[in-house]
Enzyme design. Structure first.
Site, mmCIF file in Angstrom:
data_model
loop_
_atom_site.group_PDB
_atom_site.id
_atom_site.type_symbol
_atom_site.label_atom_id
_atom_site.label_comp_id
_atom_site.label_asym_id
_atom_site.label_seq_id
_atom_site.Cartn_x
_atom_site.Cartn_y
_atom_site.Cartn_z
ATOM 1 N N LYS A 19 -3.496 -1.998 16.902
ATOM 2 C CA LYS A 19 -4.522 -1.579 15.943
ATOM 3 C C LYS A 19 -5.342 -1.096 16.448
ATOM 4 O O LYS A 19 -6.122 -0.116 15.656
ATOM 5 C CB LYS A 19 -4.546 -2.282 14.287
ATOM 6 C CG LYS A 19 -3.322 -3.471 13.500
ATOM 7 C CD LYS A 19 -2.966 -2.617 12.549
ATOM 8 C CE LYS A 19 -1.924 -2.571 11.942
ATOM 9 N NZ LYS A 19 -1.621 -1.705 11.460
ATOM 10 N N VAL A 63 -6.114 -6.828 1.582
ATOM 11 C CA VAL A 63 -6.117 -6.354 0.616
ATOM 12 C C VAL A 63 -4.554 -7.166 -0.216
ATOM 13 O O VAL A 63 -3.660 -7.376 1.043
ATOM 14 C CB VAL A 63 -5.993 -4.999 1.093
ATOM 15 C CG1 VAL A 63 -4.990 -4.341 -1.400
ATOM 16 C CG2 VAL A 63 -6.595 -3.740 1.634
ATOM 17 N N THR A 104 -1.009 -7.602 -0.754
ATOM 18 C CA THR A 104 0.277 -7.049 -1.494
ATOM 19 C C THR A 104 1.292 -8.046 -0.541
ATOM 20 O O THR A 104 0.932 -9.354 -0.082
ATOM 21 C CB THR A 104 0.429 -5.908 0.441
ATOM 22 O OG1 THR A 104 -0.036 -6.138 0.996
ATOM 23 C CG2 THR A 104 -1.048 -5.607 0.178
ATOM 24 N N MET A 115 0.501 -1.421 0.732
ATOM 25 C CA MET A 115 0.003 -0.406 0.089
ATOM 26 C C MET A 115 0.831 1.417 0.140
ATOM 27 O O MET A 115 0.565 2.117 -0.307
ATOM 28 C CB MET A 115 -0.424 0.068 1.078
ATOM 29 C CG MET A 115 -1.907 -0.952 1.499
ATOM 30 S SD MET A 115 -2.676 -0.402 2.482
ATOM 31 C CE MET A 115 -3.465 -2.604 3.043
ATOM 32 N N TYR A 154 -1.485 -7.565 16.755
ATOM 33 C CA TYR A 154 -1.647 -6.943 16.112
ATOM 34 C C TYR A 154 -2.811 -6.612 16.065
ATOM 35 O O TYR A 154 -3.043 -4.967 15.647
ATOM 36 C CB TYR A 154 -1.197 -8.381 14.840
ATOM 37 C CG TYR A 154 -1.796 -7.604 13.706
ATOM 38 C CD1 TYR A 154 -1.167 -6.838 12.758
ATOM 39 C CD2 TYR A 154 -3.185 -7.152 13.531
ATOM 40 C CE1 TYR A 154 -0.855 -6.598 11.632
ATOM 41 C CE2 TYR A 154 -3.485 -6.815 11.847
ATOM 42 C CZ TYR A 154 -2.750 -6.233 10.719
ATOM 43 O OH TYR A 154 -2.673 -5.456 9.894
ATOM 44 N N VAL A 213 10.247 2.878 12.013
ATOM 45 C CA VAL A 213 9.885 3.314 12.187
ATOM 46 C C VAL A 213 9.562 3.507 13.822
ATOM 47 O O VAL A 213 9.223 4.244 14.437
ATOM 48 C CB VAL A 213 7.943 3.317 11.936
ATOM 49 C CG1 VAL A 213 8.172 3.691 10.144
ATOM 50 C CG2 VAL A 213 8.211 1.707 11.241
ATOM 51 N N ASN A 225 2.077 4.392 7.451
ATOM 52 C CA ASN A 225 1.884 2.935 6.971
ATOM 53 C C ASN A 225 2.194 1.929 7.128
ATOM 54 O O ASN A 225 1.758 0.685 7.089
ATOM 55 C CB ASN A 225 1.556 3.526 5.329
ATOM 56 C CG ASN A 225 1.491 1.878 4.521
ATOM 57 O OD1 ASN A 225 0.451 1.257 4.481
ATOM 58 N ND2 ASN A 225 2.616 1.715 4.033
#
Ligand SMILES: NC(=O)c1ccc[n+]([C@@H]2O[C@H](COP(=O)([O-])OP(=O)(O)OC[C@H]3O[C@@H](n4cnc5c(N)ncnc54)[C@H](O)[C@@H]3O)[C@@H](O)[C@H]2O)c1
Length: 248
Positions: free
Chosen positions: A159, A188, A190, A18, A155, A61, A87
């Protein structure tokens, strides 16, 4: 197209998936883009392909020192930062709660959650000094609900935290014209999950009302809208992009 003309956007995790789709879409819509990732070779190659409107910075990050470098590089290359897309993220492990190690819990939380705090903290001074900005935090449907098949507790908790931090900063800086929104993709395709989705196949598609997986460029389209002045009164909101999965 120039929906993002005049915008200077930092996009993390921009070497693939993404983030890479967003970098491409932002440049083709007139933005200057600072791409960051730990996959330095891949990220740098894409920045070169995108030309003079994109630079790449090798950046973890989870590192506050790294964020300082990114902000300095961005301002030096293109001027004040108008947009941040937090992201980058990892699944980490697929593990039940009893077996999830403390080390993995902290590693996943650092990449998915602490990073979002550090990123927002790093860009806020630039946005405050220059009349505002837009921050887009990539959460997940796993930040809305603990859907069956989520990889692990860390996770999901990271989130959910991204969604909460988004609202906090939106409220804190709303009167300074800084908008902060979270996005919540469903499945999605990826590099993060294409093998798993291929394996799950029909079973996974069948829980999506639109009966297909999302594409990275569709998420990039949502990011463009939230980064642009078209969304000028939208802040503190969560934006599902999941083909209707959570509606059911
Ligand atoms: N793919 C999906 O179905 C899906 C669904 C919901 C949410 N998301 C979220 O969307 C975001 C993007 O995911 P994607 O599917 O494009 O994944 P991806 O794995 O294809 O891309 C993520 C990028 O983040 C980078 N990254 C990982 N750790 C990093 C670190 N410590 N510092 C800097 N960069 C780092 C990776 O190198 C990679 O280039 C993630 O936050 C993910 O949790 C993905």
């Amino acid at each position: 197209m120039d929906r993002l003309k005049g915008k200077v956007a930092i996009i993390t995790g921009a070497a693939q998936g993404m983030g890479a789709a967003a970098a491409r879409a932002f440049v083709s819509n007139g933005a200057k883009v600072i791409m960051t990732d730990i996959k330095a070779e891949k990220g740098a190659a894409l920045a070169i392909e995108l030309g003079e409107d994109a630079i790449f910075v090798d950046h973890d990050v989870g590192s506050s020192a790294g964020w300082k470098t990114v902000v300095e590089a961005a301002e030096k290359a293109y001027g004040p930062i108008t947009t941040l897309i937090n992201n980058a993220g990892i699944v980490g492990v697929v593990e039940g709660t009893i077996d999830l190690t403390e080390e993995d819990y902290h590693r996943i939380s650092a990449t998915n959650q602490t990073s979002v705090f550090l990123g927002m903290q790093a860009v806020l001074p630039s946005m405050l000094a220059n009349g505002g900005g837009s921050i887009i935090n990539n959460s997940s449907i796993a930040g809305m609900a603990a859907v069956v098949g989520c990889p692990n507790l860390a996770y999901v908790s990271s989130k959910f935290a991204v969604r909460g931090m988004t609202k906090h900063v939106a409220v804190e800086y709303g009167d300074k014209n800084i908008r902060v929104n979270s996005i919540h993709p469903g499945y999605v395709k990826t590099p993060m999950n294409e093998d798993a989705l291929d394996e799950a196949g029909y079973e996974a598609v069948n829980v999506i009302p639109m009966r297909r997986f999302g594409e990275a460029y569709e998420v990039a389209n949502l990011m463009i809208f939230l980064a642009s002045d078209e969304s000028s009164f939208i802040t503190g909101a969560e934006h599902l992009i999941d083909g209707g999965m959570i509606a059911g």
